[in-house]
Design an enzyme around this catalytic site. Structure first.
Site, PDB file in Angstrom:
ATOM      1  N   CYS A 144     -15.685  -1.414  -8.932  1.00 54.03           N
ATOM      2  CA  CYS A 144     -14.743  -2.134  -9.931  1.00 54.03           C
ATOM      3  C   CYS A 144     -14.274  -3.427  -9.310  1.00 54.03           C
ATOM      4  O   CYS A 144     -14.499  -3.729  -7.993  1.00 54.03           O
ATOM      5  CB  CYS A 144     -13.635  -1.338 -10.352  1.00 54.03           C
ATOM      6  SG  CYS A 144     -12.762  -0.620  -8.532  1.00 54.03           S
ATOM      7  N   LYS A 172      -9.282  -1.940  -3.453  1.00 57.60           N
ATOM      8  CA  LYS A 172      -9.191  -2.679  -1.982  1.00 57.60           C
ATOM      9  C   LYS A 172     -10.445  -2.359  -1.401  1.00 57.60           C
ATOM     10  O   LYS A 172     -10.757  -1.187  -1.366  1.00 57.60           O
ATOM     11  CB  LYS A 172      -7.811  -2.234  -1.475  1.00 57.60           C
ATOM     12  CG  LYS A 172      -6.847  -2.820  -2.451  1.00 57.60           C
ATOM     13  CD  LYS A 172      -5.250  -2.170  -1.599  1.00 57.60           C
ATOM     14  CE  LYS A 172      -5.156  -0.813  -1.708  1.00 57.60           C
ATOM     15  NZ  LYS A 172      -3.830  -0.194  -1.063  1.00 57.60           N
ATOM     16  N   CYS A 196      -5.919   1.961  -8.539  1.00 52.91           N
ATOM     17  CA  CYS A 196      -7.292   1.979  -9.058  1.00 52.91           C
ATOM     18  C   CYS A 196      -7.728   3.584  -8.595  1.00 52.91           C
ATOM     19  O   CYS A 196      -7.794   4.086  -7.755  1.00 52.91           O
ATOM     20  CB  CYS A 196      -8.022   1.152  -7.756  1.00 52.91           C
ATOM     21  SG  CYS A 196     -10.022   1.457  -7.808  1.00 52.91           S
ATOM     22  N   ARG A 224      -6.822  16.122   5.949  1.00 48.95           N
ATOM     23  CA  ARG A 224      -7.941  17.118   5.391  1.00 48.95           C
ATOM     24  C   ARG A 224      -9.277  16.513   6.114  1.00 48.95           C
ATOM     25  O   ARG A 224      -9.605  15.488   5.967  1.00 48.95           O
ATOM     26  CB  ARG A 224      -8.181  16.663   4.006  1.00 48.95           C
ATOM     27  CG  ARG A 224      -7.005  17.411   3.218  1.00 48.95           C
ATOM     28  CD  ARG A 224      -7.215  17.361   1.847  1.00 48.95           C
ATOM     29  NE  ARG A 224      -6.157  17.438   0.799  1.00 48.95           N
ATOM     30  CZ  ARG A 224      -5.259  16.375   0.587  1.00 48.95           C
ATOM     31  NH1 ARG A 224      -5.878  15.083   0.754  1.00 48.95           N
ATOM     32  NH2 ARG A 224      -4.301  16.327  -0.090  1.00 48.95           N
ATOM     33  N   THR A 249      -2.312   0.735  -4.917  1.00 51.99           N
ATOM     34  CA  THR A 249      -2.884   2.049  -4.299  1.00 51.99           C
ATOM     35  C   THR A 249      -4.438   2.334  -4.673  1.00 51.99           C
ATOM     36  O   THR A 249      -4.578   2.377  -5.990  1.00 51.99           O
ATOM     37  CB  THR A 249      -1.921   3.265  -4.193  1.00 51.99           C
ATOM     38  OG1 THR A 249      -2.583   4.327  -3.845  1.00 51.99           O
ATOM     39  CG2 THR A 249      -1.503   3.519  -5.822  1.00 51.99           C
ATOM     40  N   ASP A 291       0.846  -1.303   0.004  1.00 58.91           N
ATOM     41  CA  ASP A 291      -0.171   0.090   0.383  1.00 58.91           C
ATOM     42  C   ASP A 291       0.936   1.168   0.126  1.00 58.91           C
ATOM     43  O   ASP A 291       1.994   1.320   0.506  1.00 58.91           O
ATOM     44  CB  ASP A 291      -0.941  -0.033   1.258  1.00 58.91           C
ATOM     45  CG  ASP A 291      -1.835   1.141   1.361  1.00 58.91           C
ATOM     46  OD1 ASP A 291      -2.439   1.619   0.362  1.00 58.91           O
ATOM     47  OD2 ASP A 291      -1.550   1.720   2.504  1.00 58.91           O
ATOM     48  N   ARG A 292       0.338   2.256  -0.416  1.00 59.01           N
ATOM     49  CA  ARG A 292       1.221   3.667  -0.678  1.00 59.01           C
ATOM     50  C   ARG A 292       1.150   4.612   0.587  1.00 59.01           C
ATOM     51  O   ARG A 292       1.801   4.572   1.432  1.00 59.01           O
ATOM     52  CB  ARG A 292       0.984   4.366  -1.954  1.00 59.01           C
ATOM     53  CG  ARG A 292       2.057   5.225  -2.219  1.00 59.01           C
ATOM     54  CD  ARG A 292       1.600   6.180  -3.250  1.00 59.01           C
ATOM     55  NE  ARG A 292       0.589   7.293  -2.855  1.00 59.01           N
ATOM     56  CZ  ARG A 292       0.069   8.088  -3.498  1.00 59.01           C
ATOM     57  NH1 ARG A 292       0.393   8.218  -4.790  1.00 59.01           N
ATOM     58  NH2 ARG A 292      -0.616   9.172  -3.180  1.00 59.01           N
ATOM     59  N   ASP A 293      -0.117   5.307   0.760  1.00 60.62           N
ATOM     60  CA  ASP A 293      -0.134   6.201   1.784  1.00 60.62           C
ATOM     61  C   ASP A 293      -0.291   5.734   3.146  1.00 60.62           C
ATOM     62  O   ASP A 293      -1.245   4.812   3.411  1.00 60.62           O
ATOM     63  CB  ASP A 293      -1.550   6.913   1.302  1.00 60.62           C
ATOM     64  CG  ASP A 293      -1.482   7.662  -0.188  1.00 60.62           C
ATOM     65  OD1 ASP A 293      -0.581   8.349  -0.542  1.00 60.62           O
ATOM     66  OD2 ASP A 293      -2.607   7.392  -0.859  1.00 60.62           O
ATOM     67  N   GLN A 341      -6.812   5.476  -5.555  1.00 56.43           N
ATOM     68  CA  GLN A 341      -6.741   6.747  -5.443  1.00 56.43           C
ATOM     69  C   GLN A 341      -8.077   7.192  -5.679  1.00 56.43           C
ATOM     70  O   GLN A 341      -8.213   7.880  -7.044  1.00 56.43           O
ATOM     71  CB  GLN A 341      -5.601   7.250  -6.488  1.00 56.43           C
ATOM     72  CG  GLN A 341      -4.008   6.861  -6.014  1.00 56.43           C
ATOM     73  CD  GLN A 341      -3.821   7.557  -4.609  1.00 56.43           C
ATOM     74  OE1 GLN A 341      -4.217   8.630  -4.495  1.00 56.43           O
ATOM     75  NE2 GLN A 341      -3.000   6.759  -3.928  1.00 56.43           N
ATOM     76  N   ASP A 388      -1.722  -0.131   5.822  1.00 51.63           N
ATOM     77  CA  ASP A 388      -1.824   0.339   7.035  1.00 51.63           C
ATOM     78  C   ASP A 388      -3.661   0.310   7.512  1.00 51.63           C
ATOM     79  O   ASP A 388      -4.010   1.036   8.389  1.00 51.63           O
ATOM     80  CB  ASP A 388      -1.413   1.827   7.064  1.00 51.63           C
ATOM     81  CG  ASP A 388      -2.216   2.735   6.181  1.00 51.63           C
ATOM     82  OD1 ASP A 388      -2.734   2.345   5.108  1.00 51.63           O
ATOM     83  OD2 ASP A 388      -2.367   4.089   6.588  1.00 51.63           O
TER      84      ASP A 388
HETATM   85 MG    MG Z   1      -2.929   3.383   3.456  1.00 55.16          MG
HETATM   86 ZN    ZN Z   2     -11.015  -0.002  -9.225  1.00 52.81          ZN
END
Ligand code: MG
Ligand code: ZN
Length: 173
Positions: free
Chosen positions: A98, A102, A90, A19, A56, A8-10, A58, A127
């Site tokens: 879709c 995830k 994604c 935010r 990831t 996973d990225r973020d 998005q 995470d």
């Molecule tokens: Mg994450």
């Molecule tokens: Zn997707």
């Protein structure tokens, strides 16, 4: 067969931005920071012959909150900073239903068929509990970084406070 680390990225590789009180993806390069130890963790995985695939969600593009170009710019920066084999994204929102968003395992399964990845010998590291659910659905071992968000009640195989800590254990297993 190839063993992979799905990342996973973020919140795993880079810091999130708050935010409206929620952790979100950074939109701008000046907000994009890798966590300490990530570069070292990536090198540990590479020297131990793992294929590295970022997976990831998005959805903020579909929500009209950020441009696809801005997301691409952040991912290009990521790939300048760390050497990964692929970044799968994604761009859908949940209502589009879709197969890639995830907790569905679509991005992991696609990478596995493209690269001959042995999913049972691979790890999904995230995470959020949706990352863990995606990893379990794909048949991978799973690693939660931090406390998770309890978006589902699945239980990870491992839990660590950082990617580097996870890497040190995985390469010795
Ligand atoms: Mg994450
Ligand atoms: Zn997707």
């Amino acid at each position: 067969m190839t063993r992979a680390i799905f990342l996973d990225r973020d919140g795993v590789l880079n810091r999130t931005i708050f935010r409206d009180g929620k952790p979100r993806a950074p939109y701008k390069l000046e907000d994009f920071f890798l966590f300490d130890g990530v570069s070292e963790a990536i090198e540990l995985f590479r020297t131990n012959h793992f294929t590295l695939i970022v997976v990831t969600n998005q959805p903020d593009v579909a929500r009209g909150w950020v441009s696809k170009e801005a997301v691409d710019a952040v991912n290009n920066r990521l790939r300048e900073l760390i050497h990964v084999d692929d970044v799968k994204i994604c761009f859908h929102d949940s209502k589009e239903n879709c197969l890639c968003r995830k907790p569905k395992p679509g991005m992991l399964l696609e990478a596995a068929s493209e690269r001959g990845i042995d999913l049972a010998a691979s790890f999904m590291i995230g995470d959020r509990h949706s990352d863990i659910e995606a990893g379990i659905s794909a048949g991978c071992k799973t690693v939660l970084i931090g406390e998770g968000d309890h978006s589902s009640n699945v239980i990870p195989d491992f839990q660590f406070s950082s990617l580097l800590e996870a890497a040190r254990v995985i390469i010795n297993n």
